[in-house]
Design a protein around this motif. Sequence first.
Motif, mmCIF file in Angstrom:
data_model
loop_
_atom_site.group_PDB
_atom_site.id
_atom_site.type_symbol
_atom_site.label_atom_id
_atom_site.label_comp_id
_atom_site.label_asym_id
_atom_site.label_seq_id
_atom_site.Cartn_x
_atom_site.Cartn_y
_atom_site.Cartn_z
ATOM 1 N N ASN A 34 0.805 -0.880 -0.039
ATOM 2 C CA ASN A 34 0.202 0.048 -0.008
ATOM 3 C C ASN A 34 0.285 1.115 0.213
ATOM 4 N N PHE A 35 0.980 1.824 -0.806
ATOM 5 C CA PHE A 35 1.827 2.886 -0.894
ATOM 6 C C PHE A 35 0.674 4.130 -1.918
ATOM 7 N N ARG A 36 -0.444 4.320 -1.408
ATOM 8 C CA ARG A 36 -1.227 4.676 -1.687
ATOM 9 C C ARG A 36 -1.045 6.650 -2.099
ATOM 10 N N ARG A 37 -1.021 7.668 -2.941
ATOM 11 C CA ARG A 37 -0.664 8.544 -2.831
ATOM 12 C C ARG A 37 0.462 9.220 -2.561
ATOM 13 N N ALA A 38 1.177 8.037 -2.823
ATOM 14 C CA ALA A 38 3.137 8.386 -2.553
ATOM 15 C C ALA A 38 3.735 9.441 -3.053
#
Length: 114
Positions: A16-20
């Motif tokens: 989970n690297f959402r909005r990185a």
Amino acid sequence: MLVDELLRRYAAGERNFRRATLFAAELSEVNLSGADLRGANLTGAKLVAANLSKVKLGMANLTGAKLSVANLSEADLSAANLGGADLSGAKLEGTFLDGAKLTGAIMPDGSIHG
């Protein structure tokens, strides 16, 4: 987020690297298969020959990204901004592109999307 941190966390099993924020990141030849990068900022990122199969990139900003010969098989690029991105030679089998912005993108066959 720094590239080293992303790769370390991915190697440890995190996906989970959402909005990185990975603006202009050098990610050529990396394996991020199955990662969740929805809403990430990858503007100008270099992802040449990267394994991005089954990656979730919905609503991600990939403006001007270098994705040549990347594996995007079964990736979700719905509503992603790929304006001016280089997808030459990329594998797009089963890739979901619904609502993606492709203006000026160089497509796998070398054509430029109008």
